[in-house]
Scaffold this motif. Structure first.
Motif, PDB file in Angstrom:
ATOM      1  N   GLY A 146       5.264  -4.762   3.581  1.00 46.91           N
ATOM      2  CA  GLY A 146       4.134  -5.670   3.416  1.00 46.91           C
ATOM      3  C   GLY A 146       3.717  -6.450   4.652  1.00 46.91           C
ATOM      4  O   GLY A 146       2.825  -7.288   4.545  1.00 46.91           O
ATOM      5  N   TYR A 147       4.328  -6.203   5.805  1.00 41.77           N
ATOM      6  CA  TYR A 147       3.921  -6.943   7.014  1.00 41.77           C
ATOM      7  C   TYR A 147       3.297  -5.978   8.018  1.00 41.77           C
ATOM      8  O   TYR A 147       3.976  -5.138   8.605  1.00 41.77           O
ATOM      9  N   ASP A 148       1.987  -6.156   8.204  1.00 43.15           N
ATOM     10  CA  ASP A 148       1.151  -5.292   9.030  1.00 43.15           C
ATOM     11  C   ASP A 148       1.551  -5.384  10.506  1.00 43.15           C
ATOM     12  O   ASP A 148       1.668  -6.499  11.040  1.00 43.15           O
ATOM     13  N   ASN A 149       1.771  -4.238  11.134  1.00 44.94           N
ATOM     14  CA  ASN A 149       2.041  -4.150  12.588  1.00 44.94           C
ATOM     15  C   ASN A 149       2.949  -5.285  13.074  1.00 44.94           C
ATOM     16  O   ASN A 149       2.659  -5.952  14.076  1.00 44.94           O
ATOM     17  N   ILE A 150       4.055  -5.448  12.384  1.00 46.36           N
ATOM     18  CA  ILE A 150       4.856  -6.658  12.581  1.00 46.36           C
ATOM     19  C   ILE A 150       5.445  -6.764  13.992  1.00 46.36           C
ATOM     20  O   ILE A 150       5.473  -7.853  14.579  1.00 46.36           O
ATOM     21  N   VAL A 183      -7.576  -2.455   6.166  1.00 54.28           N
ATOM     22  CA  VAL A 183      -6.406  -2.010   5.397  1.00 54.28           C
ATOM     23  C   VAL A 183      -5.151  -2.280   6.235  1.00 54.28           C
ATOM     24  O   VAL A 183      -5.091  -1.864   7.405  1.00 54.28           O
ATOM     25  N   PRO A 184      -4.157  -2.980   5.683  1.00 57.69           N
ATOM     26  CA  PRO A 184      -2.969  -3.272   6.496  1.00 57.69           C
ATOM     27  C   PRO A 184      -2.125  -2.018   6.717  1.00 57.69           C
ATOM     28  O   PRO A 184      -2.044  -1.156   5.840  1.00 57.69           O
ATOM     29  N   ASN A 185      -1.507  -1.963   7.896  1.00 59.58           N
ATOM     30  CA  ASN A 185      -0.638  -0.828   8.203  1.00 59.58           C
ATOM     31  C   ASN A 185       0.771  -1.156   7.694  1.00 59.58           C
ATOM     32  O   ASN A 185       1.609  -1.676   8.411  1.00 59.58           O
ATOM     33  N   ILE A 186       0.984  -0.871   6.426  1.00 63.81           N
ATOM     34  CA  ILE A 186       2.248  -1.231   5.757  1.00 63.81           C
ATOM     35  C   ILE A 186       2.767  -0.023   4.974  1.00 63.81           C
ATOM     36  O   ILE A 186       1.986   0.869   4.608  1.00 63.81           O
ATOM     37  N   LEU A 187       4.084  -0.009   4.693  1.00 60.66           N
ATOM     38  CA  LEU A 187       4.672   1.152   4.017  1.00 60.66           C
ATOM     39  C   LEU A 187       4.055   1.396   2.648  1.00 60.66           C
ATOM     40  O   LEU A 187       3.895   2.536   2.231  1.00 60.66           O
ATOM     41  N   ASP A 188       3.707   0.312   1.928  1.00 59.17           N
ATOM     42  CA  ASP A 188       3.125   0.496   0.590  1.00 59.17           C
ATOM     43  C   ASP A 188       1.872   1.373   0.646  1.00 59.17           C
ATOM     44  O   ASP A 188       1.642   2.193  -0.244  1.00 59.17           O
ATOM     45  N   THR A 246      -3.414 -12.310  14.526  1.00 59.14           N
ATOM     46  CA  THR A 246      -4.523 -12.033  13.600  1.00 59.14           C
ATOM     47  C   THR A 246      -3.962 -11.401  12.322  1.00 59.14           C
ATOM     48  O   THR A 246      -3.239 -10.402  12.376  1.00 59.14           O
ATOM     49  N   ILE A 247      -4.332 -12.003  11.219  1.00 55.04           N
ATOM     50  CA  ILE A 247      -3.812 -11.577   9.915  1.00 55.04           C
ATOM     51  C   ILE A 247      -4.526 -10.311   9.437  1.00 55.04           C
ATOM     52  O   ILE A 247      -5.733 -10.155   9.643  1.00 55.04           O
ATOM     53  N   GLY A 248      -3.792  -9.421   8.786  1.00 51.60           N
ATOM     54  CA  GLY A 248      -4.370  -8.169   8.268  1.00 51.60           C
ATOM     55  C   GLY A 248      -4.903  -8.343   6.845  1.00 51.60           C
ATOM     56  O   GLY A 248      -4.881  -9.434   6.268  1.00 51.60           O
ATOM     57  N   GLY A 249      -5.373  -7.248   6.293  1.00 54.47           N
ATOM     58  CA  GLY A 249      -5.877  -7.261   4.914  1.00 54.47           C
ATOM     59  C   GLY A 249      -4.741  -7.489   3.927  1.00 54.47           C
ATOM     60  O   GLY A 249      -3.579  -7.176   4.199  1.00 54.47           O
ATOM     61  N   ALA A 250      -5.107  -8.037   2.769  1.00 53.19           N
ATOM     62  CA  ALA A 250      -4.087  -8.453   1.793  1.00 53.19           C
ATOM     63  C   ALA A 250      -3.376  -7.259   1.154  1.00 53.19           C
ATOM     64  O   ALA A 250      -4.015  -6.389   0.568  1.00 53.19           O
ATOM     65  N   LYS A 251      -2.057  -7.279   1.264  1.00 59.37           N
ATOM     66  CA  LYS A 251      -1.262  -6.225   0.611  1.00 59.37           C
ATOM     67  C   LYS A 251      -1.568  -6.145  -0.878  1.00 59.37           C
ATOM     68  O   LYS A 251      -1.796  -5.062  -1.422  1.00 59.37           O
ATOM     69  N   ASN A 252      -1.582  -7.295  -1.553  1.00 60.87           N
ATOM     70  CA  ASN A 252      -1.699  -7.241  -3.013  1.00 60.87           C
ATOM     71  C   ASN A 252      -3.107  -6.902  -3.504  1.00 60.87           C
ATOM     72  O   ASN A 252      -3.275  -6.564  -4.664  1.00 60.87           O
ATOM     73  N   SER A 253      -4.111  -6.982  -2.611  1.00 58.68           N
ATOM     74  CA  SER A 253      -5.418  -6.388  -2.930  1.00 58.68           C
ATOM     75  C   SER A 253      -5.346  -4.887  -2.715  1.00 58.68           C
ATOM     76  O   SER A 253      -5.722  -4.100  -3.575  1.00 58.68           O
TER      77      SER A 253
END
Ligand code: UD1
Ligand code: PEP
Length: 424
Positions: free
Chosen positions: A402-406, A44-49, A17-24
């Motif tokens: 940029g990769y959520d819960n990879i 909201v993606p769980n990413i370092l950014d 399942t794809i997460g929310g867009a990093k660039n948004s």
């Protein structure tokens, strides 16, 4: 810094399942400081950014909390203070604090942004937009100082010389509370721009035309959040999993996708002979034995995204003949090539005409490599899954940007992968 360790050779299957867009997300978080109320984001993606943007918010006395995809941001007690340059440098999108601080305070002082090292990344078009709205922009070493006179920003006619996602969003952030009307021509049309405008308009902003190349903005006095903003799915994350599934899957379903956001990418997979089953919000990728070679040229949206040229590369290694890639947005975005070659990939870059040539490769072998930037890392990660033996990817934080819960997502697909923190 983390290393990603992949034991290759385990074919992929199942659902992701794809997460929310990093660039948004990385634009929405700075945009939140324009509000006169607390705001809430979902998906909201769980990413370092995101975690680095929360550090920047904290430095301005803006509280935020993040759990289970929900991010709350309270900008009501914001103050003007020096922003932490380490966090600013950790991502590209910190440049959105220029437009957002200008909109909030009529001035901004910020270190030059960081982000992926993918060749020259000027911000002249952002500055041109701020200046057109009456701002004075000065450089002091590594800092940009933007000021306005007592009247603040005013509406302006802005024609962008290059189609830029960042300059389009930054101009919108500065203009939503400026006095009068702003028109941005030759604007970028990415879905993430529409997402940011949806958030702003739901708070009372008056922005029309997002998703076209002419955006019209009427300045308003105040922005107030009334509901939770749900972030669109990340089309680049989705494209990465599509590529991975097509290259090394036995049948993978990718969920929470807006297929219309991926039309140019999907068209290329179909051209390769992959019989994708496309549904309203999911795409099933069947196992495909015979793949045709293709030609790719990256373009602004809705063209083929530069952020997907590296992630599709491992799939091109499986195609029958030579495939070619020309990245017109970032011609020097080639940090994956040396690393994939260490794994046995037949790939080369012709600097003369800026073409990457990807040739059929029978087998990849696990190697010790480095993620030079986010999408180079994604490309190497896919190659690692396909390779025989163990691949160790240094600087995996670039992937985690940029990769959520990879790790969980790959593990669910049957991959054998872990992160090891090599700080100690
Ligand atoms: C946080 C974010 O959303 N990052 C994305 C955004 O980056 P970013 O917003 O930085 O990229 P831009 O759309 O601005 O860049 C497009 C092109 O315009 C050039 N340019 C840009 C601005 C400027 O002032 N002057 C100028 O010459 C750039 O060098 C590049 O060649 O769009 C890129 C292109 O789709 C994607 O790779 C990034 O993932
Ligand atoms: C280049 C990218 O990110 P950023 O602009 O945040 O560095 C990307 O997401 O591929």
């Amino acid at each position: 810094m983390n290393k990603m360790i992949i034991k290759g050779g385990h074919r992929l299957s199942g659902n992701v399942t794809i997460g929310g867009a990093k660039n948004s997300t990385v634009a929405l978080i700075p945009a939140a400081i324009l509000a006169d109320t607390p705001v809430q984001f979902d998906m909201v993606p769980n990413i370092l950014d995101v975690h680095n943007l929360m550090v920047i918010l904290e430095s301005m006395n803006v509280s935020s909390d993040f759990a289970d995809g929900i991010l709350n941001v309270d900008p009501t007690t914001i103050n003007e203070s020096a922003l932490p340059s380490k966090a600013i440098k950790s991502l590209r999108a910190s440049y959105y604090f220029m437009g957002a601080l200008l909109g909030r305070f009529g001035r901004a002082k910020i270190t030059f942004p960081g982000g992926d090292n993918i060749g020259p990344r000027p911000i002249d078009q952002h500055i041109k937009a701020f200046e057109a709205m009456g701002a004075k922009v000065e450089n002091d070493g590594d800092e940009i100082i933007i000021t306005t006179n007592e009247d603040g920003l005013h509406g302006a006619q802005i024609f962008l010389d290059v189609v830029s996602v960042g300059a389009t969003i930054n101009a919108i952030l500065a203009a939503v509370k400026a006095k009068g009307s702003t028109v941005i021509r030759n604007a970028a049309k990415e879905p993430e721009i529409i997402d940011v405008v949806t958030f702003l308009n739901n708070m009372g902003a008056k922005v029309r035309g997002a998703g076209t190349d002419v955006i019209r903005i009427e300045g308003v006095e105040s922005l107030r959040a009334k509901n939770t903003h749900i972030i669109i799915p990340d089309r680049i994350e989705a494209g990465t999993y599509l590529s991975m599934a097509a290259a090394y899957g036995d049948g993978v379903k990718i969920q929470n996708v807006i297929p219309e956001h991926l039309e140019s990418f999907i068209a290329k997979l179909q051209e390769m002979g992959i019989d994708l089953q496309i549904n309203e919000d999911s795409i099933y990728v069947p196992k495909t034995e015979e793949l045709k070679n293709i030609e790719i040229k990256t373009m602004p949206y809705p063209g083929f995204a530069t952020d997907l040229q590296q992630p599709i590369t491992p799939l091109l290694l499986m195609a029958a003949g030579d495939s070619t890639i020309i990245d017109t947005i970032y011609p020097k975005r080639t940090k994956h090539i040396s690393e994939l070659k260490k794994m046995g990939a037949k790939i080369r870059y012709d600097e003369g005409n800026g073409t990457i040539i990807v040739s059929h490769t029978d087998a990849l072998v696990g190697s010790k490599i480095e993620a030079g930037e986010i999408r180079a890392g994604a490309s190497e990660m896919i190659a690692g899954l396909m390779a025989q033996g163990t691949t160790v990817i240094d600087n995996a934080d670039n992937i985690l940007r940029g990769y959520d819960n990879i790790i969980d997502k790959l593990t669910n697909l049957n991959a054998v992968v872990e992160l090891v923190n090599d700080e100690s």
